[in-house]
Motif scaffolding. Structure first.
Motif, PDB file in Angstrom:
ATOM      1  N   LEU A 122     -29.253 -10.579  -1.754  1.00 40.81           N
ATOM      2  CA  LEU A 122     -30.499 -11.163  -1.258  1.00 40.81           C
ATOM      3  C   LEU A 122     -31.687 -10.662  -2.082  1.00 40.81           C
ATOM      4  O   LEU A 122     -32.574 -11.445  -2.442  1.00 40.81           O
ATOM      5  N   ALA A 123     -31.697  -9.386  -2.399  1.00 42.95           N
ATOM      6  CA  ALA A 123     -32.767  -8.853  -3.247  1.00 42.95           C
ATOM      7  C   ALA A 123     -32.752  -9.526  -4.616  1.00 42.95           C
ATOM      8  O   ALA A 123     -33.811  -9.879  -5.159  1.00 42.95           O
ATOM      9  N   GLN A 124     -31.557  -9.744  -5.165  1.00 42.11           N
ATOM     10  CA  GLN A 124     -31.438 -10.430  -6.457  1.00 42.11           C
ATOM     11  C   GLN A 124     -31.960 -11.866  -6.341  1.00 42.11           C
ATOM     12  O   GLN A 124     -32.655 -12.354  -7.221  1.00 42.11           O
ATOM     13  N   ASP A 158     -38.450 -15.706  10.066  1.00 40.05           N
ATOM     14  CA  ASP A 158     -37.343 -14.812  10.374  1.00 40.05           C
ATOM     15  C   ASP A 158     -35.998 -15.531  10.311  1.00 40.05           C
ATOM     16  O   ASP A 158     -35.009 -14.972   9.848  1.00 40.05           O
ATOM     17  N   TYR A 192     -34.978 -16.086   6.639  1.00 38.52           N
ATOM     18  CA  TYR A 192     -34.607 -14.799   6.050  1.00 38.52           C
ATOM     19  C   TYR A 192     -33.244 -14.336   6.578  1.00 38.52           C
ATOM     20  O   TYR A 192     -32.372 -13.922   5.804  1.00 38.52           O
ATOM     21  N   ALA A 193     -33.057 -14.405   7.881  1.00 37.03           N
ATOM     22  CA  ALA A 193     -31.805 -13.954   8.498  1.00 37.03           C
ATOM     23  C   ALA A 193     -30.617 -14.783   8.006  1.00 37.03           C
ATOM     24  O   ALA A 193     -29.532 -14.232   7.755  1.00 37.03           O
ATOM     25  N   GLY A 249     -26.021 -10.809   1.942  1.00 35.49           N
ATOM     26  CA  GLY A 249     -26.072  -9.357   2.056  1.00 35.49           C
ATOM     27  C   GLY A 249     -27.315  -8.823   1.365  1.00 35.49           C
ATOM     28  O   GLY A 249     -27.974  -9.528   0.610  1.00 35.49           O
ATOM     29  N   GLU A 250     -27.634  -7.580   1.606  1.00 37.13           N
ATOM     30  CA  GLU A 250     -28.905  -7.018   1.151  1.00 37.13           C
ATOM     31  C   GLU A 250     -29.057  -7.015  -0.375  1.00 37.13           C
ATOM     32  O   GLU A 250     -30.087  -7.417  -0.907  1.00 37.13           O
ATOM     33  N   LYS A 251     -28.032  -6.588  -1.113  1.00 37.65           N
ATOM     34  CA  LYS A 251     -28.122  -6.498  -2.579  1.00 37.65           C
ATOM     35  C   LYS A 251     -28.307  -7.882  -3.209  1.00 37.65           C
ATOM     36  O   LYS A 251     -29.223  -8.096  -4.005  1.00 37.65           O
ATOM     37  N   GLU A 291     -29.844 -13.635   4.515  1.00 34.16           N
ATOM     38  CA  GLU A 291     -29.278 -12.286   4.575  1.00 34.16           C
ATOM     39  C   GLU A 291     -27.816 -12.328   5.031  1.00 34.16           C
ATOM     40  O   GLU A 291     -26.967 -11.594   4.514  1.00 34.16           O
ATOM     41  N   GLU A 292     -27.520 -13.214   5.971  1.00 32.25           N
ATOM     42  CA  GLU A 292     -26.154 -13.356   6.476  1.00 32.25           C
ATOM     43  C   GLU A 292     -25.197 -13.807   5.373  1.00 32.25           C
ATOM     44  O   GLU A 292     -24.064 -13.349   5.293  1.00 32.25           O
TER      45      GLU A 292
END
Length: 150
Positions: free
Chosen positions: A123-125, A108, A111-112, A119-121, A115-116
């Motif tokens: 991070l997905a890339q 966690d 990942y966090a 950002g979500e987009k 993500e910080e």
């Protein structure tokens, strides 16, 4: 000095062209919007973990073309002990290691932190990039793709 030539087992792109083209498409999609230097650092680190000489050679050359310094390339193997990487790069490298060494899990905290910084987009890339780098490594190690032939 005599070097040992590891014989290549197959030319994957010729033997499995549909799979190769599909992976190329995923690779291109994964790169979308990511910083060129960051994506090379991540791919080099994944290749180091997977011991893919071809991918290390390939991505180090690309990183140099993107303007990466020799010091940062040399210290990448020990990025956690180096002061040469930004907090965002460190988050991306930690995520790359966790995803590549999946049996240890993606915690966690790792990942966090990613993500910080992304950002979500993005991070997905980044996750897609790491997945693609691991796929290329596994193909090239298995088929013994020869470094320096790109």
């Amino acid at each position: 000095m005599t070097t040992y030539q590891v014989p290549e087992r197959m030319n994957f792109s010729q033997v499995a062209p549909k799979a190769f083209k599909a992976l190329l498409a995923l690779d291109a999609a994964a790169r979308d919007g990511l910083d060129p230097v960051l994506l090379e650092l991540v791919q080099i680190r994944v290749a180091q973990i997977n011991r893919c000489a071809y991918c290390i050679d390939y991505h180090v050359a690309d990183a140099r073309r993107a303007g990466e310094s020799e010091d940062r390339l040399h210290q990448l193997v020990a990025w956690e002990e180096s002061s040469l990487y930004t907090v965002g790069e460190r988050a991306a490298l930690a995520l790359a290691e966790a995803v590549t060494l999946l049996p240890a899990g993606v915690g966690d905290e790792v990942y966090a932190e990613a993500e910080e910084h992304f950002g979500e987009k993005a991070l997905a890339q980044l996750i897609a990039l790491i997945l693609t780098a691991n796929a290329w490594n596994r193909i090239n190690v298995t088929t013994r793709k020869t470094p320096g032939t790109h």
